[in-house]
Write an enzyme that holds these catalytic residues in place. Sequence first.
Site, PDB file in Angstrom:
ATOM      1  N   GLU A 219      80.448  21.486  73.153  1.00  0.00           N
ATOM      2  CA  GLU A 219      79.021  21.410  72.815  1.00  0.00           C
ATOM      3  C   GLU A 219      78.750  20.185  71.958  1.00  0.00           C
ATOM      4  O   GLU A 219      79.511  19.911  71.036  1.00  0.00           O
ATOM      5  CB  GLU A 219      78.612  22.654  72.006  1.00  0.00           C
ATOM      6  CG  GLU A 219      78.989  23.955  72.668  1.00  0.00           C
ATOM      7  CD  GLU A 219      78.839  25.155  71.727  1.00  0.00           C
ATOM      8  OE1 GLU A 219      78.118  25.045  70.716  1.00  0.00           O
ATOM      9  OE2 GLU A 219      79.454  26.195  72.022  1.00  0.00           O
TER      10      GLU A 219
ATOM     11  N   LYS B 179      77.636  18.135  68.981  1.00  0.00           N
ATOM     12  CA  LYS B 179      77.476  18.575  67.588  1.00  0.00           C
ATOM     13  C   LYS B 179      76.174  17.992  67.061  1.00  0.00           C
ATOM     14  O   LYS B 179      76.059  16.791  66.819  1.00  0.00           O
ATOM     15  CB  LYS B 179      78.667  18.105  66.750  1.00  0.00           C
ATOM     16  CG  LYS B 179      78.641  18.634  65.339  1.00  0.00           C
ATOM     17  CD  LYS B 179      79.975  18.372  64.651  1.00  0.00           C
ATOM     18  CE  LYS B 179      80.029  19.036  63.289  1.00  0.00           C
ATOM     19  NZ  LYS B 179      79.026  18.554  62.349  1.00  0.00           N
TER      20      LYS B 179
ATOM     21  N   ASP C  75      73.288  16.904  64.699  1.00  0.00           N
ATOM     22  CA  ASP C  75      73.287  16.487  63.301  1.00  0.00           C
ATOM     23  C   ASP C  75      72.002  16.967  62.639  1.00  0.00           C
ATOM     24  O   ASP C  75      71.040  16.229  62.504  1.00  0.00           O
ATOM     25  CB  ASP C  75      73.392  14.961  63.240  1.00  0.00           C
ATOM     26  CG  ASP C  75      73.912  14.507  61.902  1.00  0.00           C
ATOM     27  OD1 ASP C  75      74.240  15.374  61.071  1.00  0.00           O
ATOM     28  OD2 ASP C  75      73.984  13.286  61.685  1.00  0.00           O
TER      29      ASP C  75
ATOM     30  N   TYR D 101      73.506  28.352  68.912  1.00  0.00           N
ATOM     31  CA  TYR D 101      74.862  28.182  69.436  1.00  0.00           C
ATOM     32  C   TYR D 101      75.886  29.235  69.020  1.00  0.00           C
ATOM     33  O   TYR D 101      77.001  29.241  69.503  1.00  0.00           O
ATOM     34  CB  TYR D 101      75.421  26.798  69.134  1.00  0.00           C
ATOM     35  CG  TYR D 101      75.312  26.342  67.689  1.00  0.00           C
ATOM     36  CD1 TYR D 101      76.004  26.988  66.671  1.00  0.00           C
ATOM     37  CD2 TYR D 101      74.534  25.244  67.353  1.00  0.00           C
ATOM     38  CE1 TYR D 101      75.917  26.568  65.362  1.00  0.00           C
ATOM     39  CE2 TYR D 101      74.429  24.807  66.044  1.00  0.00           C
ATOM     40  CZ  TYR D 101      75.121  25.477  65.052  1.00  0.00           C
ATOM     41  OH  TYR D 101      75.031  25.055  63.758  1.00  0.00           O
TER      42      TYR D 101
ATOM     43  N   LYS E 112      84.710  14.328  65.805  1.00  0.00           N
ATOM     44  CA  LYS E 112      83.636  13.440  65.374  1.00  0.00           C
ATOM     45  C   LYS E 112      83.696  12.105  66.117  1.00  0.00           C
ATOM     46  O   LYS E 112      84.777  11.623  66.456  1.00  0.00           O
ATOM     47  CB  LYS E 112      83.777  13.156  63.870  1.00  0.00           C
ATOM     48  CG  LYS E 112      83.571  14.371  62.987  1.00  0.00           C
ATOM     49  CD  LYS E 112      82.119  14.765  62.956  1.00  0.00           C
ATOM     50  CE  LYS E 112      81.761  15.656  61.799  1.00  0.00           C
ATOM     51  NZ  LYS E 112      81.840  15.063  60.489  1.00  0.00           N
TER      52      LYS E 112
ATOM     53  N   CYS F 110      90.853   3.318  29.343  1.00  0.00           N
ATOM     54  CA  CYS F 110      89.713   4.027  29.935  1.00  0.00           C
ATOM     55  C   CYS F 110      88.423   3.287  29.597  1.00  0.00           C
ATOM     56  O   CYS F 110      88.146   3.051  28.421  1.00  0.00           O
ATOM     57  CB  CYS F 110      89.660   5.454  29.400  1.00  0.00           C
ATOM     58  SG  CYS F 110      88.163   6.325  29.878  1.00  0.00           S
TER      59      CYS F 110
ATOM     60  N   CYS G 151      86.281   5.734  27.131  1.00  0.00           N
ATOM     61  CA  CYS G 151      86.614   6.128  25.757  1.00  0.00           C
ATOM     62  C   CYS G 151      87.644   5.194  25.120  1.00  0.00           C
ATOM     63  O   CYS G 151      87.947   5.342  23.943  1.00  0.00           O
ATOM     64  CB  CYS G 151      87.125   7.570  25.727  1.00  0.00           C
ATOM     65  SG  CYS G 151      88.765   7.766  26.436  1.00  0.00           S
TER      66      CYS G 151
ATOM     67  N   CYS H 140      93.163   8.515  32.396  1.00  0.00           N
ATOM     68  CA  CYS H 140      92.796   8.368  30.994  1.00  0.00           C
ATOM     69  C   CYS H 140      93.520   9.459  30.209  1.00  0.00           C
ATOM     70  O   CYS H 140      93.563  10.613  30.632  1.00  0.00           O
ATOM     71  CB  CYS H 140      91.285   8.529  30.855  1.00  0.00           C
ATOM     72  SG  CYS H 140      90.735   8.952  29.209  1.00  0.00           S
TER      73      CYS H 140
ATOM     74  N   CYS I 147      87.458  12.262  25.643  1.00  0.00           N
ATOM     75  CA  CYS I 147      86.839  11.274  26.525  1.00  0.00           C
ATOM     76  C   CYS I 147      85.540  11.876  27.054  1.00  0.00           C
ATOM     77  O   CYS I 147      85.555  12.891  27.743  1.00  0.00           O
ATOM     78  CB  CYS I 147      87.760  10.936  27.684  1.00  0.00           C
ATOM     79  SG  CYS I 147      86.954   9.906  28.925  1.00  0.00           S
TER      80      CYS I 147
END
Length: 692
Positions: free
Chosen positions: A121, A123, A125, A232, A320, A414, A417, A432, A438
């Site tokens: 079937e 697909k 969207d 479906y 897909k 980081c 922080c 980090c 942080c």
Amino acid sequence: MADISNITEEQAKLELEHIAHEMAKADIAYYQNDEPYLTDAQYDELKQRNIELEAAFPHLIRPDSPSRKVGAPLQSGFGKIPHRFPMLSLGDVFSITEVEDFVAGVKRFLNQSGNIDFMCEPKIDGLSFTARYEKGIFVQGATRGDGKTGEDITANLRTIKQLPQRINGDVPDVLEIRGEVYMSKADFFALNQKNEAEGKKIFANPRNAAAGSLRQLDPNITKERNLSLFAYTWGEVSDRFWTSQIDFFKHLQQWGFPTNPNNCLCHSIQDIETFFNNLMQIRASLPYDIDGVVYKVNDTVLQERLGFLTRTPRWAIAHKFPAEQAITTINNIRIQVGRTGALTPVADLEPVNVGGVIVSHATLHNEDEIKRKDIRIGDSVIIQRAGDVIPQVVGVIFEKRPSDSVEFVFPHTCPQCGAHAIREEDEAVRRCTGGLTCPAQAIERLKHFVSREAMDIDGLGSKIIEDFYNEGIIKTPVDIFTLQERNSGSQDDLFSQHQGLHLERREGWGKKSVDNLFSAINSRRTISLPRFIYALGIRQVGAATARLIAQNFGSWSHFAQDMMNKQTEKLLAIDGIGAAMAKDMVEFFQEQHNLDTIEQLLKHITVEDFVDNANYDSPLSGKTVVFTGTLTSMTRAEAKAKALSMGAKVAGSVSKNTDFVIIGADAGSKAQKAAELNISVLTEDQFAELVK
Ligand code: IVH
């Protein structure tokens, strides 16, 4: 009008039917066509008569009774509808080889060597919906939501002409039809053109436009948008008399549901491949967007045998279409800090249209990926997007590289922080080390804590969490549950800082939004065990693992006690939990800070013990089973899946906690151990009988 105390049941029934029809017509005229045909007084009279008749004859209340209907546009948010049958998603594959693997896996699971028929079937969207019919009458519609609970869009679905309001003929008493609502390409372009002229919202693609149009509090807007749909699959059904997907489509057509004309039954992998390639050829000329093909095992008996994984059926998969690509430039490379401290590089791009969607960011994954592809700020790059995944950088166009370009240096501290960011051996990510000091990590943990599959607190979106954190209003999960108390402040404290947060005074807020937020928070003061475990954000513990843990430990106190006592082996005994995951879990519970937060949290919330509703009555519910030896009537995978679906825990080895050992041919030491420990032993046939 006849006095209610004098009328017969038959008369009452006819009158209720008459009222339902009259009021339905009046609703359509009023709400959808803006041309009322009853006066308010006439309408109210019918409504009152209906109430009285229903009070006198409660067993005659109709599924489409006006007293049960949402006649008016919903005023505040959507109601929630729990799905009796979860609305699942599909596993994705991107190549024909993976489709072959899927087909081979299906055959292996079923122990079948011949060909299996698959329904192929397109697909669509769009946005999935479920529509419930009782005795052939449309009574309720919902979105997918998180798969377990959806939003009530009954009134919106009623405005879609293609959805039958009533179905005749051979119809099960309860019938849930599922499918996809979409907007045709033509309607999408027309809507955007109109919106542009009126200075209104421009939608990025037909899918967004469909979603924005269906999830409207005012169904009149949905009606104007001209949505379409394809049916479906099914959800709850009282009598499922079709025996295959193709048979189901025939019924759908008889009942008046639109089905996709390109759906096609394929008998071999060659057929499947041809179907996929043909569809890709005609994709652009179809009047609606599709993003791939769905393959479903045709036979419903086989579908049932295959069953489900946590979130996807084992009998279907989505293939897909290949990703769509475009060329653009990298304006900047930013480093994001995640919940577990992982530093993730993100490319800020010159916005570009990729297959109908404007893309302005792409993930660069990690520092090795940047090095390997030699990606630099200022580079022209090829980017691609496939489905909902974050766009990626495929590669650099080196000929276009500016002469002053410099290599990108990945930071070792980081950016949020300033703490050291280190990379463990064998790990691709740099993390980090700031922990909860942080701010980025703390904020991401809070976002995770309130997210849909975790505590699911509406009204605490990303932006609000960030603002509240930065202003010191919510620093830890505990603060969420003291928010209401802190909001009004105390009467005696007029001169100190304890005057209350008064969130209702914030710009853009008001009493109503604050009340909504508090009721969302309060409704989560009792929470299910899987959600709570997931919400803690333990590294590697996703929603499926959290559920597995809940199922095996049963209660929060059992789980927490065992983790604090470093009972790693109890985790390893669970089929599906490996050593690395077990280590992360135990470590989480050795961290005093985590224990303190949880202790505080449990003063405000109650974690429910785990109950597997679906399998409450099953003879295997809550039992631990172990399989050994070769099974003949079903494969090991099938047997295991069956046991899990009936609420059992499946362990890899026999211990005193085992309830049943299922013994196939040539069983070895496990059978012996079962005998030693005096554990019930089942033959394959006995097991098959038990799970029938
Ligand atoms: S079957 C268990 N069939 O794709 C069955 N889904 O990735 C689940 N979709 O949520 C759905 N066209 O929104 C099915 N012909 C089709 C479909 C389809 C589009 C969507 C649907 C689903 C998502 C799963």
